[in-house]
Design an enzyme around this catalytic site. Sequence first.
Site, PDB file in Angstrom:
ATOM      1  N   GLU A  40       0.810  -1.046  -0.110  1.00  0.00           N
ATOM      2  CA  GLU A  40      -0.179   0.072   0.056  1.00  0.00           C
ATOM      3  C   GLU A  40       0.840   1.353   0.140  1.00  0.00           C
ATOM      4  O   GLU A  40       1.811   1.318   0.804  1.00  0.00           O
ATOM      5  CB  GLU A  40      -0.844  -0.169   1.235  1.00  0.00           C
ATOM      6  CG  GLU A  40      -1.816   1.134   1.360  1.00  0.00           C
ATOM      7  CD  GLU A  40      -2.752   1.103   2.596  1.00  0.00           C
ATOM      8  OE1 GLU A  40      -2.623   0.168   3.231  1.00  0.00           O
ATOM      9  OE2 GLU A  40      -3.376   2.265   2.479  1.00  0.00           O
ATOM     10  N   ARG A 267       5.030 -12.918   9.809  1.00  0.00           N
ATOM     11  CA  ARG A 267       5.654 -11.573   9.477  1.00  0.00           C
ATOM     12  C   ARG A 267       7.124 -11.529  10.126  1.00  0.00           C
ATOM     13  O   ARG A 267       7.183 -12.219  11.019  1.00  0.00           O
ATOM     14  CB  ARG A 267       4.843 -10.400   9.658  1.00  0.00           C
ATOM     15  CG  ARG A 267       4.413 -10.060  11.190  1.00  0.00           C
ATOM     16  CD  ARG A 267       3.184  -9.183  11.516  1.00  0.00           C
ATOM     17  NE  ARG A 267       3.998  -8.057  10.990  1.00  0.00           N
ATOM     18  CZ  ARG A 267       3.481  -6.633  10.244  1.00  0.00           C
ATOM     19  NH1 ARG A 267       2.530  -7.097   9.498  1.00  0.00           N
ATOM     20  NH2 ARG A 267       4.112  -5.744  10.223  1.00  0.00           N
ATOM     21  N   LYS A 277       4.615   0.621   9.285  1.00  0.00           N
ATOM     22  CA  LYS A 277       4.698   1.881   8.562  1.00  0.00           C
ATOM     23  C   LYS A 277       4.062   3.090   9.285  1.00  0.00           C
ATOM     24  O   LYS A 277       4.551   4.167   9.245  1.00  0.00           O
ATOM     25  CB  LYS A 277       3.856   2.053   7.065  1.00  0.00           C
ATOM     26  CG  LYS A 277       4.829   1.156   6.222  1.00  0.00           C
ATOM     27  CD  LYS A 277       4.170   1.017   4.833  1.00  0.00           C
ATOM     28  CE  LYS A 277       3.263   0.183   4.734  1.00  0.00           C
ATOM     29  NZ  LYS A 277       2.484  -0.231   3.479  1.00  0.00           N
TER      30      LYS A 277
END
Length: 556
Positions: A40, A267, A277
């Site tokens: 994204e 992850r 982020k």
Amino acid sequence: MSEEILTNAPESRANFITHIIDEDLASGKHNNVYTRFPPEPNGYLHIGHAKSICLNFGIAQEYQGKCNLRFDDTNPVKEDVEYVDSIKADVEWLGFKWEGEPRYASDYFDALYGYAIELIKKGLAYVDELSPDEMREYRGTLTEPGKNSPYRDRSVEENLALFEKMKNGEIAEGKACLRAKIDMASPFIVMRDPVIYRVKFAHHHQTGDKWCIYPMYDFTHCISDAIERITHSLCTLEFQDNRRLYDWVLDNISIERPLPHQYEFSRLNLEGTLTSKRKLLKLVTDGIVDGWDDPRMPTISGLRRRGYTPASLREFCRRIGVTKQDNVVEYSALEACIREDLNENAPRAMAVINPVKVVIENFGDKEILKAPNHPNRPELGERELPFTRELYIDEADFREEANKQYKRLVLGKEVRLRNAYVIKAERVEKDASGQITTIYCTYDPETLGKNPADGRKVKGVIHWVSAEENKPAEFRIYNRLFTVPNPGAADDIETVLNPESLVVKHGFVEPSLANAKAEQGYQFEREGYYCLDSKDGSAENLVFNLTVSLKEGFSA
Ligand code: ATP
Ligand code: MG
């Protein structure tokens, strides 16, 4: 994860996902492999993304398949072309090439709108007018089922008309949304009539003002995968439950088969590091760091500026492997990868970070000495080192008195200057505060590249730079940004910041470094691995970033 285990990791990239792919190819379920990396564009990529990039692009390479770069751009408010550009640059720098042009989920907004209409017509989607608060209340909890919205059983015609109004900008934000009609009692909350379209009067970085309704991630992602003919859609474990919705959407629309399948892996969490982020953005906007590419940031651009190489990050991703187990990787595992790379490849050079002057009283003219650029790699050549009457050594390399453990320069004793002669400290000069300003020495002219003829043993070797021919340099010595292993858990990030995460020193480097190139790593002998800062450094203004210390656990 200890360094030993990592170093002994098998060469193969085999993991549970490659096993699935092997089976799919063997059974004929798929006859090609097509993956995608779907960031994204709402921030710069970080080391966690590197794991996903290496996995997706690595699998495509291994199976002679393809991998798309797709921007998952359904949330225009938080997104920006600056992020789009940085993501492309980072993926390329890591050494990967996406198939064709970069894709955007927004390329499919027309198609997505069409599939939403299809669901409405099949009685599988409806326009809801509950307020956001009511919707939350109706959703239920993990232990209690939700309840149906009073708008759930609208006719197809009414839904089509309302959805059209949403699209035409006739309904305000938050007043209506389109929901999939699945099951408000599902044990999986994502299946309780998830929202698939919402009204948002926002300018989009790709589609401009064409749309005022935007599709939600879960609806967009699976359809984008199917449109791109992705075979294996790899994402992190938090999307495990969402797989049900992924499959539900694709099963209920008329889109080409075979359908892509989603697989989840754990992850990357890195000790002492933020990999979100949103939290990294806050460090930038609060001015805690000097931008997304601050060398203390775990972003790909920060690591790059710090002196990490693409090969070292790919090697790190190979070593950590791909599993479904949640874990935290020790920071030293990342450092080991760059240290090994630079030990092998970085030219050697000398830099004095805390200079103190040495005068060699029995030395006359300048001499030009030669030194190999790498101790084990003669093919990397040699450089010239001016040796002069006045030199600099590091403050820490001299003591007036010391025991035998201290193998550096001591008053009345000898030490070897790296790549040069043996010198002996004769006397010192101090300023009013007692600080040593000059160390007066003599040198033994018979000791260039050989031991003293009379069998005197000189054990210590220290580095030096000519005080007459050198380049002044700034050294940015980095330490961990946070004082705790899990900064993400801190309520207030300010309380866990390391005040010494950046220490700036001014000293000298040998003149050959006037040609230093940005991002080229050097081993400053006995000091650490450094690279010229790509933003503030230049031939006129040498600024070096500490990439990593010479040894694990060594703190600068
Ligand atoms: P963040 O929490 O940093 O915002 P994200 O998952 O929202 O991360 P995306 O841009 O959506 O960021 O991520 C693109 C891809 O990278 C996704 O497939 C995501 O699963 C993967 N990814 C993100 N963070 C990690 C991580 N720490 N380890 C491995 N893969 C990750
Ligand atoms: Mg995301």
